[in-house]
Design an enzyme around this catalytic site. Structure first.
Site, PDB file in Angstrom:
ATOM      1  N   CYS A  11       0.848  -1.199   0.000  1.00 37.81           N
ATOM      2  CA  CYS A  11       0.000   0.000   0.000  1.00 37.81           C
ATOM      3  C   CYS A  11       0.879   1.242   0.000  1.00 37.81           C
ATOM      4  O   CYS A  11       2.105   1.159   0.074  1.00 37.81           O
ATOM      5  CB  CYS A  11      -0.862   0.008   1.247  1.00 37.81           C
ATOM      6  N   ARG A  64       1.674   1.715  -6.364  1.00 36.83           N
ATOM      7  CA  ARG A  64       1.772   0.743  -5.251  1.00 36.83           C
ATOM      8  C   ARG A  64       0.470  -0.027  -5.062  1.00 36.83           C
ATOM      9  O   ARG A  64       0.397  -0.942  -4.241  1.00 36.83           O
ATOM     10  CB  ARG A  64       2.131   1.482  -3.950  1.00 36.83           C
ATOM     11  N   TRP A  72      -3.447  -1.785  -1.461  1.00 34.70           N
ATOM     12  CA  TRP A  72      -3.237  -3.016  -2.232  1.00 34.70           C
ATOM     13  C   TRP A  72      -3.699  -4.100  -1.270  1.00 34.70           C
ATOM     14  O   TRP A  72      -3.007  -4.376  -0.282  1.00 34.70           O
ATOM     15  CB  TRP A  72      -1.777  -3.170  -2.601  1.00 34.70           C
ATOM     16  N   ASN A 127       0.781   0.473   5.805  1.00 38.03           N
ATOM     17  CA  ASN A 127       1.281  -0.435   4.770  1.00 38.03           C
ATOM     18  C   ASN A 127       1.990  -1.553   5.515  1.00 38.03           C
ATOM     19  O   ASN A 127       2.844  -1.299   6.359  1.00 38.03           O
ATOM     20  CB  ASN A 127       2.261   0.299   3.846  1.00 38.03           C
ATOM     21  N   GLY A 128       1.613  -2.798   5.256  1.00 42.22           N
ATOM     22  CA  GLY A 128       2.251  -3.922   5.942  1.00 42.22           C
ATOM     23  C   GLY A 128       1.194  -4.917   6.376  1.00 42.22           C
ATOM     24  O   GLY A 128       0.047  -4.866   5.945  1.00 42.22           O
ATOM     25  N   GLU A 138      11.559 -20.546 -18.137  1.00 39.54           N
ATOM     26  CA  GLU A 138      11.363 -19.189 -17.601  1.00 39.54           C
ATOM     27  C   GLU A 138      12.502 -18.277 -18.029  1.00 39.54           C
ATOM     28  O   GLU A 138      12.298 -17.142 -18.441  1.00 39.54           O
ATOM     29  CB  GLU A 138      11.243 -19.249 -16.076  1.00 39.54           C
ATOM     30  N   LYS A 178      11.969 -14.880 -20.240  1.00 36.65           N
ATOM     31  CA  LYS A 178      12.389 -13.567 -19.714  1.00 36.65           C
ATOM     32  C   LYS A 178      13.279 -12.853 -20.704  1.00 36.65           C
ATOM     33  O   LYS A 178      13.195 -11.654 -20.910  1.00 36.65           O
ATOM     34  CB  LYS A 178      13.115 -13.789 -18.386  1.00 36.65           C
ATOM     35  N   GLU A 190      11.257 -11.916 -24.096  1.00 42.42           N
ATOM     36  CA  GLU A 190      10.209 -10.886 -23.990  1.00 42.42           C
ATOM     37  C   GLU A 190      10.785  -9.517 -23.616  1.00 42.42           C
ATOM     38  O   GLU A 190      10.117  -8.508 -23.790  1.00 42.42           O
ATOM     39  CB  GLU A 190       9.135 -11.284 -22.976  1.00 42.42           C
ATOM     40  N   HIS A 210      18.113 -35.108 -29.477  1.00 41.91           N
ATOM     41  CA  HIS A 210      16.944 -35.421 -30.324  1.00 41.91           C
ATOM     42  C   HIS A 210      16.640 -34.287 -31.292  1.00 41.91           C
ATOM     43  O   HIS A 210      15.554 -34.230 -31.856  1.00 41.91           O
ATOM     44  CB  HIS A 210      15.734 -35.707 -29.427  1.00 41.91           C
ATOM     45  N   LYS A 256       0.707  -6.321 -19.311  1.00 39.73           N
ATOM     46  CA  LYS A 256       1.011  -6.926 -18.013  1.00 39.73           C
ATOM     47  C   LYS A 256       0.004  -8.028 -17.685  1.00 39.73           C
ATOM     48  O   LYS A 256       0.351  -9.044 -17.132  1.00 39.73           O
ATOM     49  CB  LYS A 256       0.972  -5.859 -16.907  1.00 39.73           C
TER      50      LYS A 256
HETATM   51  C1  AGP Z   1       5.750 -13.088 -17.839  1.00 34.55           C
HETATM   52  O1  AGP Z   1       6.966 -12.365 -17.785  1.00 34.55           O
HETATM   53  C2  AGP Z   1       4.788 -12.530 -18.842  1.00 34.55           C
HETATM   54  N1  AGP Z   1       4.541 -11.155 -18.613  1.00 34.55           N
HETATM   55  C3  AGP Z   1       3.544 -13.381 -19.009  1.00 34.55           C
HETATM   56  O2  AGP Z   1       3.967 -14.639 -19.496  1.00 34.55           O
HETATM   57  C4  AGP Z   1       2.694 -13.652 -17.733  1.00 34.55           C
HETATM   58  O3  AGP Z   1       3.415 -14.477 -16.864  1.00 34.55           O
HETATM   59  C5  AGP Z   1       1.417 -14.388 -18.183  1.00 34.55           C
HETATM   60  O4  AGP Z   1       0.679 -13.511 -18.998  1.00 34.55           O
HETATM   61  C6  AGP Z   1       0.557 -14.844 -17.006  1.00 34.55           C
HETATM   62  O5  AGP Z   1       0.122 -13.721 -16.279  1.00 34.55           O
HETATM   63  P1  AGP Z   1      -0.593 -13.967 -14.862  1.00 34.55           P
HETATM   64  O6  AGP Z   1       0.451 -14.593 -13.961  1.00 34.55           O
HETATM   65  O7  AGP Z   1      -1.012 -12.615 -14.403  1.00 34.55           O
HETATM   66  O8  AGP Z   1      -1.740 -14.899 -15.071  1.00 34.55           O
END
Ligand code: AGP
Length: 616
Positions: free
Chosen positions: A2, A27, A70, A96-97, A489, A493, A496, A512, A611
């Site tokens: 928060c 936040r 939050w 906040n906490g 992962e 990272k 993207e 393979h 996001k």
């Molecule tokens: C991850 O870096 C990406 N931004 C994307 O793959 C994200 O993880 C995916 O859209 C899932 O989002 P969520 O965890 O909010 O469901």
């Protein structure tokens, strides 16, 4: 996470606080609220603009406190919005906490006659101060004891277990505002005949750049003409103000160049907050309040399907191995966009677990709905309190990782893995996992944040390796077992944030097909911690090296052998195998960040991405 903001001075506190809240919206913005002794409180669900529209004409005050929420405990409703007050309406708090012992305090206060109006942990603080005000007045023969407000506030805070970044105001002493810090940031802003308290400098910098950073265990008192700082034990603290030349957005990033780096640096705290209050060391158990209502149903579950997308689906991959190896529950992973269309076989013995930072990802949400339609028990492992997935699943585990701003998910990923490890402990100990194994996992979870901090200290070393490969256009990530997920992962990272080709495969899959791509221009990042498949990984690394493929290895501290085999090594501390993906991903997050930053890419907002993907 928060945001708090407080002002005392000669100007109109209402406008100053509203403007300041706008700077704090990064936040969290589940709800917002403001209080001044002269005009009382106004609260609203949603962003600051909703609060601004609700402000009555003539709302005024020369001091006040404000908050952006939050949600962690209690749904994001107007009733749960801060500021909160006590029974008398004299004591007002923004916080906040997390007050970990809020349940026991609330029970005691209610038994003593206090009336609560919200379901938040924060409201406990106001009634605690009220109780200590009453205690301090007893025996004072009607004379108001000196500094009674500060004494009552400190006495109340001494009873709190958990974290707080807090501002407290007392209606009958309007010019004086108390701030205190324990585990959540608090700064003071020192102006001309006015002073400020906030969660970070961003709402203050337009008024003054003289900032004092409080430390844990410190209590500040501000008035228009000055401020004091003491330790909660009473010792006086003298700390000079710092001239902060950041702009407001840099202050939101806590001085980091990007939210992605700030959030990677928050990974230790994210893991701490996910585990907070949930590890029972003595018996090697996990205490998951969000699963209490379905604990008996979970005991009877015969199969788990974890549904997620993107980074969350890679956490799910590691979770599959955790649950099968340690809780002996048949588990599979489905990406949301596949699960909902493949006519899955589900019965009442199946649990469908959704993993999602935002709790709004359309494909994951529809997968939950499909699971429910087919009679599955549904759980959510979610960061955003009150999100759609959190509300539509039967029960769940909140991550408490705080808002994640950067499109690239980092701290949420390590929190998801931590939550899955806690779930494994919870289900495993329901199903015959030994006390000794439970204690081993519990202890390793406790040690994890400190070990992540060790890796973060190596950020500059990782930056140099990223620089060395700055002109590379193709990377392969390979791993086995728990770190197959890490490979996926790490590849995501990098691709993207840097827009280059990065793919992952099981190390055993190299021969393979993937090996055909390898040459001296095509490096491989190999996950090779000292675990049960280390020797297998080393032979895969040899296969690559004999074909002149460069290899960057993620290896365990003390493994010198690997250094003579590969081109570069990024080391991580030792931990138990099941938790290794939480450590091994940290250098990959930093590698992706540094690689993208050196390309001059807007790391926090990569092209073509959002996001939260709330559409199919
Ligand atoms: C991850 O870096 C990406 N931004 C994307 O793959 C994200 O993880 C995916 O859209 C899932 O989002 P969520 O965890 O909010 O469901």
């Amino acid at each position: 996470m928060c945001g708090i903001f407080a002002y005392t001075g000669e100007r109109n506190a209402g406008e100053i606080l509203l403007d300041g809240l706008t700077s704090l919206e990064y936040r969290g913005y589940d709800s917002a609220g403001i209080y001044t002794p002269q005009s009382g409180s106004v609260k609203s669900v949603g962003a600051v603009s909703h609060l601004r529209r609700k402000m009555p004409p003539g709302f005024f005050g020369t001091s006040g406190i404000a908050h952006l929420r939050w949600a962690t405990h209690g749904e994001p409703t107007e009733g749960n919005a801060h500021p909160h007050t006590d029974c008398t309406g004299d004591v007002w708090v923004v916080h906040n906490g997390i007050v970990e012992n809020h349940k026991e305090l609330r029970k005691r206060l209610e038994a003593a006659g206090h009336t609560f109006v919200s379901s938040t942990d924060t409201e406990v603080l106001t009634h605690l101060v009220e109780e200590h005000l009453t205690l301090l007045r007893q025996g004072s023969e009607g004379q108001e004891p000196e500094n009674i407000f500060e004494k009552a506030a400190v006495a109340a805070l001494k009873e709190v277990k958990g974290t707080y970044g807090i501002a407290i105001q007392y209606k009958h002493d309007p010019a004086r505002i108390i701030g205190a810090r324990m585990g959540a940031p608090v700064v003071l802003g020192l102006g001309e005949h006015e002073n400020f308290i906030a969660s970070d400098a961003s709402p203050i910098l337009r008024h003054t750049r003289q900032i004092v950073f409080l430390e844990d265990g410190e209590v500040a008192v501000i008035t228009p003409e000055g401020h004091t700082i003491t330790k909660i034990g009473g010792e006086s603290v003298s700390r000079a103000a710092e001239q902060v030349d950041w702009n407001a957005e840099a202050a939101q990033r806590n001085g980091y160049d990007h939210f992605m780096l700030k959030e990677i640096m928050e990974e230790p705290d994210a893991v701490r907050n996910t585990s907070r209050g949930r590890i029972i060391d003595t018996d090697g158990l996990a205490k998951l309040g969000g699963l209490e209502s379905v604990a008996e149903k979970l005991r009877g579950i015969r199969r788990v399907i974890i549904v997620a997308c993107g980074t969350a689906s890679y956490a799910a991959m590691a979770g599959e191995y955790m649950l099968e190896e340690n809780a002996r529950i048949p588990t599979e992973v489905d990406i949301g966009s596949e699960f909902r269309y493949r006519t899955p076989v589900i019965d009442e013995g199946t649990a469908v677990i959704a993993v999602s930072q935002s709790g709004e990802t359309a494909d994951t949400l529809e997968a939950v709905r499909e699971g429910k339609r087919r009679g599955a028990l549904t759980l959510g492992i979610v960061n955003t309190v009150g999100s759609t997935i959190a509300r539509e699943t039967d029960a769940g585990i909140y991550l408490h990782a705080g808002p994640e701003i950067s499109v690239a998910s980092t701290k949420a990923y390590v929190s998801q893995l931590t939550a899955l490890a806690l779930l494994t402990l919870f289900l495993g100990r329901q199903r015959g996992m030994s006390v000794a194994r439970g204690k081993e996992i519990a202890q390793a979870l406790r040690e994890l944040p400190g070990k992540i901090e060790e890796v973060l200290k190596r950020s500059d070393e990782i930056r140099k390796v990223a620089k060395k490969y700055a002109n590379t256009r193709d990377f392969l990530f390979m791993g086995r077992k728990y770190n197959l997920a890490t490979a996926f992962e790490g590849a995501l990272k990098l691709k993207e944030t840097s827009y280059i080709h990065a793919e992952a495969c099981g190390a055993g899959e190299m021969k393979h097909g993937h090996l055909a791509m390898i040459d001296e221009k095509f490096p491989t990042i190999a996950l090779a911690p000292s675990d049960s498949v280390y020797e297998k990984n080393m032979s895969n690394i040899q296969e690559i090296r004999t074909r002149k493929g460069p290899v960057i290895a993620i290896a365990t501290d003390g493994d010198d052998e690997i250094r003579s085999t590969v081109n570069d090594v990024l080391y991580i501390p030792e931990t138990i195998e099941m938790l290794s993906p939480i450590l091994s991903v940290v250098p990959l997050h930093l590698f992706a960040y540094h690689f993208a930053k050196q390309k001059g890419i807007n790391v926090d907002r990569p092209r073509n991405l959002a996001k939260s993907v709330t559409v199919e």
